[in-house]
Scaffold this motif. Structure first.
Motif, PDB file in Angstrom:
ATOM      1  N   UNK A 263       0.841  -1.198   0.000  1.00 45.34           N
ATOM      2  CA  UNK A 263       0.000   0.000   0.000  1.00 45.34           C
ATOM      3  C   UNK A 263       0.874   1.245   0.000  1.00 45.34           C
ATOM      4  N   UNK A 264       0.252   2.365  -0.273  1.00 36.04           N
ATOM      5  CA  UNK A 264       0.939   3.654  -0.287  1.00 36.04           C
ATOM      6  C   UNK A 264      -0.003   4.651   0.366  1.00 36.04           C
ATOM      7  N   UNK A 265       0.318   5.041   1.576  1.00 37.63           N
ATOM      8  CA  UNK A 265      -0.515   5.994   2.307  1.00 37.63           C
ATOM      9  C   UNK A 265       0.014   7.398   2.073  1.00 37.63           C
ATOM     10  N   UNK A 266      -0.869   8.261   1.651  1.00 35.92           N
ATOM     11  CA  UNK A 266      -0.506   9.635   1.380  1.00 35.92           C
ATOM     12  C   UNK A 266      -0.920  10.493   2.576  1.00 35.92           C
ATOM     13  N   UNK A 267       0.052  11.191   3.146  1.00 34.27           N
ATOM     14  CA  UNK A 267      -0.224  12.061   4.295  1.00 34.27           C
ATOM     15  C   UNK A 267      -0.996  13.287   3.832  1.00 34.27           C
ATOM     16  N   UNK A 268      -1.892  13.796   4.615  1.00 31.60           N
ATOM     17  CA  UNK A 268      -2.397  13.204   5.867  1.00 31.60           C
ATOM     18  C   UNK A 268      -3.423  12.114   5.544  1.00 31.60           C
ATOM     19  N   UNK A 269      -3.412  11.067   6.332  1.00 33.27           N
ATOM     20  CA  UNK A 269      -4.363   9.983   6.131  1.00 33.27           C
ATOM     21  C   UNK A 269      -5.147   9.784   7.418  1.00 33.27           C
ATOM     22  N   UNK A 270      -6.289   9.157   7.285  1.00 32.21           N
ATOM     23  CA  UNK A 270      -7.166   8.951   8.433  1.00 32.21           C
ATOM     24  C   UNK A 270      -6.795   7.659   9.170  1.00 32.21           C
ATOM     25  N   UNK A 271      -7.279   7.546  10.364  1.00 31.97           N
ATOM     26  CA  UNK A 271      -7.085   6.309  11.121  1.00 31.97           C
ATOM     27  C   UNK A 271      -7.734   5.138  10.397  1.00 31.97           C
ATOM     28  N   UNK A 272      -8.871   5.394   9.777  1.00 26.66           N
ATOM     29  CA  UNK A 272      -9.566   4.341   9.042  1.00 26.66           C
ATOM     30  C   UNK A 272      -8.731   3.864   7.853  1.00 26.66           C
ATOM     31  N   UNK A 273      -8.101   4.761   7.140  1.00 27.98           N
ATOM     32  CA  UNK A 273      -7.255   4.390   6.002  1.00 27.98           C
ATOM     33  C   UNK A 273      -6.047   3.586   6.469  1.00 27.98           C
ATOM     34  N   UNK A 274      -5.460   3.977   7.599  1.00 25.88           N
ATOM     35  CA  UNK A 274      -4.345   3.236   8.172  1.00 25.88           C
ATOM     36  C   UNK A 274      -4.795   1.844   8.597  1.00 25.88           C
ATOM     37  N   UNK A 275      -5.956   1.780   9.214  1.00 26.59           N
ATOM     38  CA  UNK A 275      -6.505   0.489   9.655  1.00 26.59           C
ATOM     39  C   UNK A 275      -6.706  -0.442   8.467  1.00 26.59           C
ATOM     40  N   UNK A 276      -7.190   0.065   7.361  1.00 32.68           N
ATOM     41  CA  UNK A 276      -7.394  -0.747   6.171  1.00 32.68           C
ATOM     42  C   UNK A 276      -6.075  -1.308   5.633  1.00 32.68           C
ATOM     43  N   UNK A 277      -5.037  -0.510   5.679  1.00 32.90           N
ATOM     44  CA  UNK A 277      -3.723  -0.988   5.235  1.00 32.90           C
ATOM     45  C   UNK A 277      -3.207  -2.109   6.126  1.00 32.90           C
ATOM     46  N   UNK A 278      -3.342  -1.921   7.410  1.00 36.13           N
ATOM     47  CA  UNK A 278      -2.882  -2.947   8.362  1.00 36.13           C
ATOM     48  C   UNK A 278      -3.731  -4.206   8.232  1.00 36.13           C
ATOM     49  N   UNK A 279      -5.024  -4.027   8.029  1.00 32.29           N
ATOM     50  CA  UNK A 279      -5.901  -5.182   7.825  1.00 32.29           C
ATOM     51  C   UNK A 279      -5.489  -5.954   6.566  1.00 32.29           C
ATOM     52  N   UNK A 280      -5.165  -5.250   5.511  1.00 36.11           N
ATOM     53  CA  UNK A 280      -4.694  -5.889   4.284  1.00 36.11           C
ATOM     54  C   UNK A 280      -3.419  -6.680   4.553  1.00 36.11           C
ATOM     55  N   UNK A 281      -2.549  -6.123   5.356  1.00 42.62           N
ATOM     56  CA  UNK A 281      -1.292  -6.792   5.705  1.00 42.62           C
ATOM     57  C   UNK A 281      -1.567  -8.103   6.448  1.00 42.62           C
ATOM     58  N   UNK A 282      -2.447  -8.069   7.417  1.00 47.49           N
ATOM     59  CA  UNK A 282      -2.735  -9.275   8.193  1.00 47.49           C
ATOM     60  C   UNK A 282      -3.521 -10.320   7.408  1.00 47.49           C
ATOM     61  N   UNK A 283      -4.168  -9.906   6.339  1.00 50.17           N
ATOM     62  CA  UNK A 283      -4.944 -10.855   5.525  1.00 50.17           C
ATOM     63  C   UNK A 283      -4.135 -11.432   4.382  1.00 50.17           C
ATOM     64  N   UNK A 284      -2.847 -11.181   4.360  1.00 48.96           N
ATOM     65  CA  UNK A 284      -1.990 -11.708   3.299  1.00 48.96           C
ATOM     66  C   UNK A 284      -1.783 -13.200   3.480  1.00 48.96           C
TER      67      UNK A 284
END
Length: 55
Positions: free
Chosen positions: A34-55
């Motif tokens: 993923x590529x998070x563009x600052x500023x990002x929301x907590x929800x957007x960060x959560x989605x990235x981490x969720x994607x990571x754990x679902x790999x």
């Protein structure tokens, strides 16, 4: 630097966080998760981490 890391640890998942969108294409060319563009929301960060754990 990322290419060097991936040459040693090829199964590494990388999430980029940047305030500059110009590197996003390069990030995905090396299969960034993923590529998070600052500023990002907590929800957007959560989605990235969720994607990571679902790999």
């Amino acid at each position: 630097m990322v290419k060097k890391i991936l040459s040693i640890h090829f199964d590494t998942n990388i999430i980029f966080i940047s305030s500059d969108r110009k590197y996003a294409i390069q990030a995905f060319e090396i299969d960034a998760l993923d590529y998070l563009l600052k500023p990002f929301t907590k929800e957007r960060f959560r989605l990235s981490i969720e994607r990571l754990y679902n790999m």
